[in-house]
Motif scaffolding. Structure first.
Motif, PDB file in Angstrom:
ATOM      1  N   TRP A 125      -9.404  -5.793   0.522  1.00  0.00           N
ATOM      2  CA  TRP A 125      -8.324  -6.511   1.371  1.00  0.00           C
ATOM      3  C   TRP A 125      -9.149  -7.065   2.685  1.00  0.00           C
ATOM      4  O   TRP A 125      -8.880  -8.165   3.236  1.00  0.00           O
ATOM      5  N   GLY A 154      -7.034  18.008   9.293  1.00  0.00           N
ATOM      6  CA  GLY A 154      -5.393  17.586   9.249  1.00  0.00           C
ATOM      7  C   GLY A 154      -5.203  16.405  10.259  1.00  0.00           C
ATOM      8  O   GLY A 154      -4.107  15.590  10.312  1.00  0.00           O
ATOM      9  N   TYR A 155      -6.270  15.835  11.069  1.00  0.00           N
ATOM     10  CA  TYR A 155      -6.332  14.863  11.868  1.00  0.00           C
ATOM     11  C   TYR A 155      -6.322  13.456  11.135  1.00  0.00           C
ATOM     12  O   TYR A 155      -5.689  12.437  11.623  1.00  0.00           O
ATOM     13  N   LEU A 156      -6.475  13.328   9.909  1.00  0.00           N
ATOM     14  CA  LEU A 156      -6.776  12.117   9.203  1.00  0.00           C
ATOM     15  C   LEU A 156      -5.530  11.768   8.740  1.00  0.00           C
ATOM     16  O   LEU A 156      -4.734  10.616   8.948  1.00  0.00           O
ATOM     17  N   LYS A 177      -4.975   8.867  -3.046  1.00  0.00           N
ATOM     18  CA  LYS A 177      -5.920   9.408  -2.319  1.00  0.00           C
ATOM     19  C   LYS A 177      -5.294  10.722  -1.696  1.00  0.00           C
ATOM     20  O   LYS A 177      -5.936  11.803  -1.516  1.00  0.00           O
ATOM     21  N   CYS A 218      -2.568   8.723   9.954  1.00  0.00           N
ATOM     22  CA  CYS A 218      -2.115   8.101   8.967  1.00  0.00           C
ATOM     23  C   CYS A 218      -0.403   8.035   9.042  1.00  0.00           C
ATOM     24  O   CYS A 218       0.378   6.990   9.272  1.00  0.00           O
ATOM     25  N   GLY A 271       0.738  -1.389   0.045  1.00  0.00           N
ATOM     26  CA  GLY A 271       0.059  -0.005  -0.078  1.00  0.00           C
ATOM     27  C   GLY A 271       0.827   1.263  -0.058  1.00  0.00           C
ATOM     28  O   GLY A 271       1.434   1.461   1.045  1.00  0.00           O
ATOM     29  N   GLY A 272       0.756   1.966  -0.868  1.00  0.00           N
ATOM     30  CA  GLY A 272       1.615   3.055  -1.249  1.00  0.00           C
ATOM     31  C   GLY A 272       0.886   4.535  -0.902  1.00  0.00           C
ATOM     32  O   GLY A 272       0.974   5.442  -1.794  1.00  0.00           O
ATOM     33  N   ALA A 289      -6.820  14.406  -1.639  1.00  0.00           N
ATOM     34  CA  ALA A 289      -6.640  15.310  -0.422  1.00  0.00           C
ATOM     35  C   ALA A 289      -6.199  16.641  -0.711  1.00  0.00           C
ATOM     36  O   ALA A 289      -6.827  17.606  -0.330  1.00  0.00           O
ATOM     37  N   PRO A 339      -0.030   7.317   2.060  1.00  0.00           N
ATOM     38  CA  PRO A 339       0.853   8.308   3.152  1.00  0.00           C
ATOM     39  C   PRO A 339       1.208   7.316   4.351  1.00  0.00           C
ATOM     40  O   PRO A 339       2.434   7.514   4.689  1.00  0.00           O
ATOM     41  N   SER A 385      -8.366   2.653  -2.767  1.00  0.00           N
ATOM     42  CA  SER A 385      -8.822   2.625  -1.148  1.00  0.00           C
ATOM     43  C   SER A 385     -10.226   1.902  -1.591  1.00  0.00           C
ATOM     44  O   SER A 385     -11.094   2.406  -1.196  1.00  0.00           O
ATOM     45  N   ASP A 386     -10.094   0.595  -1.592  1.00  0.00           N
ATOM     46  CA  ASP A 386     -11.414   0.044  -2.241  1.00  0.00           C
ATOM     47  C   ASP A 386     -11.850  -1.064  -1.068  1.00  0.00           C
ATOM     48  O   ASP A 386     -12.836  -1.718  -1.206  1.00  0.00           O
ATOM     49  N   ILE A 400     -15.236  11.005   3.088  1.00  0.00           N
ATOM     50  CA  ILE A 400     -13.735  11.550   3.181  1.00  0.00           C
ATOM     51  C   ILE A 400     -12.748  10.445   3.844  1.00  0.00           C
ATOM     52  O   ILE A 400     -11.776  10.065   3.290  1.00  0.00           O
ATOM     53  N   TYR A 405       4.511  -2.480  -2.424  1.00  0.00           N
ATOM     54  CA  TYR A 405       3.662  -3.286  -3.627  1.00  0.00           C
ATOM     55  C   TYR A 405       2.448  -2.392  -3.447  1.00  0.00           C
ATOM     56  O   TYR A 405       1.718  -2.120  -2.540  1.00  0.00           O
ATOM     57  N   ALA A 451      -0.583  -1.218   4.793  1.00  0.00           N
ATOM     58  CA  ALA A 451      -1.219  -0.101   4.842  1.00  0.00           C
ATOM     59  C   ALA A 451      -2.061   0.069   3.747  1.00  0.00           C
ATOM     60  O   ALA A 451      -1.804   1.024   2.574  1.00  0.00           O
ATOM     61  N   HIS A 502       1.011  -3.936  -8.560  1.00  0.00           N
ATOM     62  CA  HIS A 502       1.042  -5.063  -7.753  1.00  0.00           C
ATOM     63  C   HIS A 502       0.067  -5.223  -6.681  1.00  0.00           C
ATOM     64  O   HIS A 502       0.207  -4.572  -5.614  1.00  0.00           O
TER      65      HIS A 502
HETATM   66  C1  LIG Z   1     -11.611  14.286  -0.943  1.00  0.00           C
HETATM   67  C2  LIG Z   1     -10.802  13.928   0.225  1.00  0.00           C
HETATM   68  C3  LIG Z   1     -10.027  15.027   0.542  1.00  0.00           C
HETATM   69  C4  LIG Z   1      -9.247  14.623   1.999  1.00  0.00           C
HETATM   70  N1  LIG Z   1      -8.621  15.623   2.305  1.00  0.00           N
HETATM   71  C5  LIG Z   1      -7.609  15.527   3.451  1.00  0.00           C
HETATM   72  C6  LIG Z   1      -7.099  16.736   4.346  1.00  0.00           C
HETATM   73  O1  LIG Z   1      -7.150  17.835   3.654  1.00  0.00           O
HETATM   74  N2  LIG Z   1      -6.570  16.239   5.481  1.00  0.00           N
HETATM   75  C7  LIG Z   1      -6.438  15.032   5.746  1.00  0.00           C
HETATM   76  O2  LIG Z   1      -5.715  14.917   6.665  1.00  0.00           O
HETATM   77  N3  LIG Z   1      -7.013  14.017   5.231  1.00  0.00           N
HETATM   78  C8  LIG Z   1      -7.653  14.387   4.184  1.00  0.00           C
HETATM   79  N4  LIG Z   1      -8.314  13.231   3.440  1.00  0.00           N
HETATM   80  C9  LIG Z   1      -7.883  11.737   3.964  1.00  0.00           C
HETATM   81  C10 LIG Z   1      -6.820  11.117   3.594  1.00  0.00           C
HETATM   82  O3  LIG Z   1      -6.341  11.320   2.297  1.00  0.00           O
HETATM   83  C11 LIG Z   1      -6.787   9.595   4.046  1.00  0.00           C
HETATM   84  O4  LIG Z   1      -6.814   9.489   5.274  1.00  0.00           O
HETATM   85  C12 LIG Z   1      -5.358   9.134   3.520  1.00  0.00           C
HETATM   86  O5  LIG Z   1      -4.957   9.334   2.323  1.00  0.00           O
HETATM   87  C13 LIG Z   1      -5.214   7.617   4.135  1.00  0.00           C
HETATM   88  O6  LIG Z   1      -3.903   7.322   4.087  1.00  0.00           O
HETATM   89  P1  LIG Z   1      -3.504   5.637   3.934  1.00  0.00           P
HETATM   90  O7  LIG Z   1      -2.005   5.372   3.593  1.00  0.00           O
HETATM   91  O8  LIG Z   1      -3.996   4.691   5.301  1.00  0.00           O
HETATM   92  O9  LIG Z   1      -4.216   4.919   2.851  1.00  0.00           O
HETATM   93  P2  LIG Z   1      -4.533   5.458   1.327  1.00  0.00           P
HETATM   94  O10 LIG Z   1      -4.101   6.833   1.057  1.00  0.00           O
HETATM   95  O11 LIG Z   1      -5.872   5.029   0.925  1.00  0.00           O
HETATM   96  O12 LIG Z   1      -3.539   4.548   0.508  1.00  0.00           O
HETATM   97  C14 LIG Z   1      -3.676   3.039   0.464  1.00  0.00           C
HETATM   98  C15 LIG Z   1      -3.066   2.291  -0.751  1.00  0.00           C
HETATM   99  O13 LIG Z   1      -2.941   1.106  -0.590  1.00  0.00           O
HETATM  100  C16 LIG Z   1      -3.330   0.729  -2.001  1.00  0.00           C
HETATM  101  N5  LIG Z   1      -3.894  -0.643  -1.979  1.00  0.00           N
HETATM  102  C17 LIG Z   1      -5.057  -1.042  -1.494  1.00  0.00           C
HETATM  103  N6  LIG Z   1      -5.355  -2.359  -1.618  1.00  0.00           N
HETATM  104  C18 LIG Z   1      -4.187  -2.870  -2.249  1.00  0.00           C
HETATM  105  C19 LIG Z   1      -3.660  -4.394  -2.194  1.00  0.00           C
HETATM  106  N7  LIG Z   1      -4.548  -5.302  -2.147  1.00  0.00           N
HETATM  107  N8  LIG Z   1      -2.515  -4.469  -2.738  1.00  0.00           N
HETATM  108  C20 LIG Z   1      -1.859  -3.417  -3.061  1.00  0.00           C
HETATM  109  N9  LIG Z   1      -1.903  -2.259  -2.740  1.00  0.00           N
HETATM  110  C21 LIG Z   1      -3.412  -1.910  -2.217  1.00  0.00           C
HETATM  111  C22 LIG Z   1      -4.239   1.725  -2.652  1.00  0.00           C
HETATM  112  O14 LIG Z   1      -4.111   1.606  -3.871  1.00  0.00           O
HETATM  113  C23 LIG Z   1      -3.670   3.111  -1.912  1.00  0.00           C
HETATM  114  O15 LIG Z   1      -2.683   3.452  -2.835  1.00  0.00           O
HETATM  115  C24 LIG Z   1      -9.153  13.486   2.326  1.00  0.00           C
HETATM  116  C25 LIG Z   1      -9.527  12.276   1.807  1.00  0.00           C
HETATM  117  C26 LIG Z   1     -10.577  12.411   0.738  1.00  0.00           C
HETATM  118  C27 LIG Z   1     -10.978  11.413  -0.123  1.00  0.00           C
END
Ligand SMILES: Cc1cc2nc3c(=O)[nH]c(=O)nc-3n(C[C@H](O)[C@H](O)[C@H](O)COP(=O)(O)OP(=O)(O)OC[C@H]3O[C@@H](n4cnc5c(N)ncnc54)[C@H](O)[C@@H]3O)c2cc1C
Length: 411
Positions: A183, A386-388, A44, A392, A13-14, A48, A16, A179-180, A348, A35, A168, A136
């Motif tokens: 998993w 900014g808490y999300l 995502k 992460c 998961g690439g 954001a 943040p 982010s579907d 969001i 991967y 992640a 991948h």
């Molecule tokens: C419209 C919008 C606005 C936002 N604005 C803000 C903001 O201003 N401030 C803030 O703090 N947060 C904001 N967020 C939230 C923030 O973007 C997310 O909380 C954050 O990106 C989550 O990070 P993550 O690394 O956990 O997951 P993600 O960013 O979702 O990354 C997960 C990655 O895993 C990959 N993945 C999933 N399944 C698999 C698999 N089986 N194999 C390989 N790879 C896989 C995905 O393709 C994805 O690239 C916003 C979100 C949205 C939708």
């Protein structure tokens, strides 16, 4: 303790959370492979960035941690390990200066685009020797910590055997960014309990009349307060054809979700003049002269915008009360019945995810020693502001720390 130098580590998961964990692991000397199912990382994260790239918040540590509600005690530790100050220093190191806005939110300076930050970050990872395998998809676990992967273009399946893994995989909203939540069955098959996904930080549906929809359409209500149960949030809300959205609505999704789940009607209460003391509001309402239309009185005396009279007619009594106390009660707690939250994919962020009971204090899966979890795929939620992203980043750093310590103990 053994040094993790040269140990093969997989980050799946690439987003943040995964990218920050990968950076920490590579800096500690691991050989890191990322991967990522999509053709590029950080989709995502870039989304954001479209609506005001709010990286973190300058709030004090205790109220900051309290934003994670029931998980506040855990996040106190995660945030202490990788704090909002650390996040700003990390961004600065990548050449991205940040500033604190009037609301306390932390943003990159205007001339830095989200893509600039992501580009600099990926370049740093590559300089650290991190290998990026895009397209991948992780399919599931094999024996002894093996990971089954599928190339999303060729369909070719491979198995890798890292010394430790950090998942992640994100939440389950905005599926087009990757982010579907696909998993979930894989982890459940592996015996990991997952709390069902639910929309967080999303709009709320209201059964407006056709007349209201046509007349009001999409219009803001600025500087209002919205309550749900004991919680009140100030800000701007947007009336839309499906209902209501905006920061205060998003922040109240946990309360709305609880009321809806309890089977009762969910109700928001709108305060249209939260800046006025109750006595000031009464005094203004007492000045209303007979014969003056409600719309022009509300507009002139209270500076309430054009959608307000229609909103009051839609949700309040057919005739605006003449008694100042009744009118004040209406303007300070107009009930808005909510029929549902908007669909998960529009939200969001996602509530639900890997259950905390499945994890030890290092964010390692109890069922699968050597596999760590970070980011939105964990069962936590927090408001926008900014808490999300901070959550992460901080869980990514914490899980990487746990993984390094585990590697040290399991040569
Ligand atoms: C419209 C919008 C606005 C936002 N604005 C803000 C903001 O201003 N401030 C803030 O703090 N947060 C904001 N967020 C939230 C923030 O973007 C997310 O909380 C954050 O990106 C989550 O990070 P993550 O690394 O956990 O997951 P993600 O960013 O979702 O990354 C997960 C990655 O895993 C990959 N993945 C999933 N399944 C698999 C698999 N089986 N194999 C390989 N790879 C896989 C995905 O393709 C994805 O690239 C916003 C979100 C949205 C939708």
């Amino acid at each position: 303790m053994q040094q993790p130098l040269g140990k093969e580590v997989a980050v799946v998961g690439g987003g943040p959370a995964g990218l920050l964990a990968a950076q920490r692991l590579a800096e500690a000397g691991c050989r890191v492979s990322i991967y990522e199912a999509q053709a590029t990382v950080g989709r995502k994260f870039l989304v954001a960035g479209h609506g005001g790239f709010n990286l973190s918040n300058a709030e004090e540590a205790a109220p900051f941690a309290a934003r994670y509600a029931a998980r506040a005690p855990d996040f106190t530790g995660f945030l202490a390990h990788f704090s909002p100050t650390d996040l700003r220093a990390w961004a600065a190191e990548l050449g991205i200066s940040t500033f604190v806005g009037t609301s306390g939110r932390v943003f990159p300076e205007a001339h830095h685009k989200p893509a600039d930050l992501l580009r600099a970050w990926v370049a740093r990872l590559q300089a650290l020797g991190v290998t990026l395998h895009v397209r991948h998809r992780w399919l599931g676990f094999g024996p002894n910590g093996a990971l089954h992967l599928r190339h999303e273009t060729t369909g070719e399946q491979t198995t890798v055997q890292p010394a430790a893994t950090l998942l992640a995989l994100g939440g389950a909203s905005w599926a087009k960014t990757g982010s579907d939540g696909a998993w979930r069955p894989e982890l459940e098959r592996a015996g990991v309990p997952v709390v069902p996904f639910a929309p967080s930080n999303c709009g709320a549906e209201v059964a407006w009349s056709d007349f209201f929809r046509e007349k009001v359409g999409r219009q803001p209500l600025k500087n209002v307060a919205l309550s749900c149960g004991p919680e009140t949030v100030r800000g701007e809300v947007m009336l839309t054809d499906y209902g209501i959205e905006g920061t205060p609505v998003y922040a109240l999704t946990p309360q709305l979700r609880a009321q809806l789940a309890a089977g009762g009607p969910a109700v928001l209460h709108l305060h249209l003049k939260p800046d006025l003391e109750p006595a000031q509001l009464l005094e203004k309402l007492a000045r209303r002269r007979p014969g003056k239309s409600v719309a022009s009185f509300l507009g002139e005396a209270l500076r309430l915008g054009t959608p307000v009279p229609t909103l009051l007619r839609e949700l309040g009594p057919a005739i605006f009360p003449t008694a100042p106390t009744e009118a004040a009660a209406l303007l300070s707690a107009l009930p808005i019945p909510v029929t549902a939250l908007r669909p998960l994919d529009e939200a969001i962020s996602t509530a639900g995810g890997v259950a905390w009971g499945a994890l030890d204090e290092h964010l390692m899966l109890r069922m699968r020693p050597g596999t760590f979890v970070a980011g939105e795929m964990l069962d936590w939620e927090a408001p926008t502001g900014g808490y999300l992203l901070q959550g992460c980043f901080s869980t990514g750093a914490w899980a990487a720390r746990g993984l390094l310590s585990w590697l040290g103990q399991h040569p």
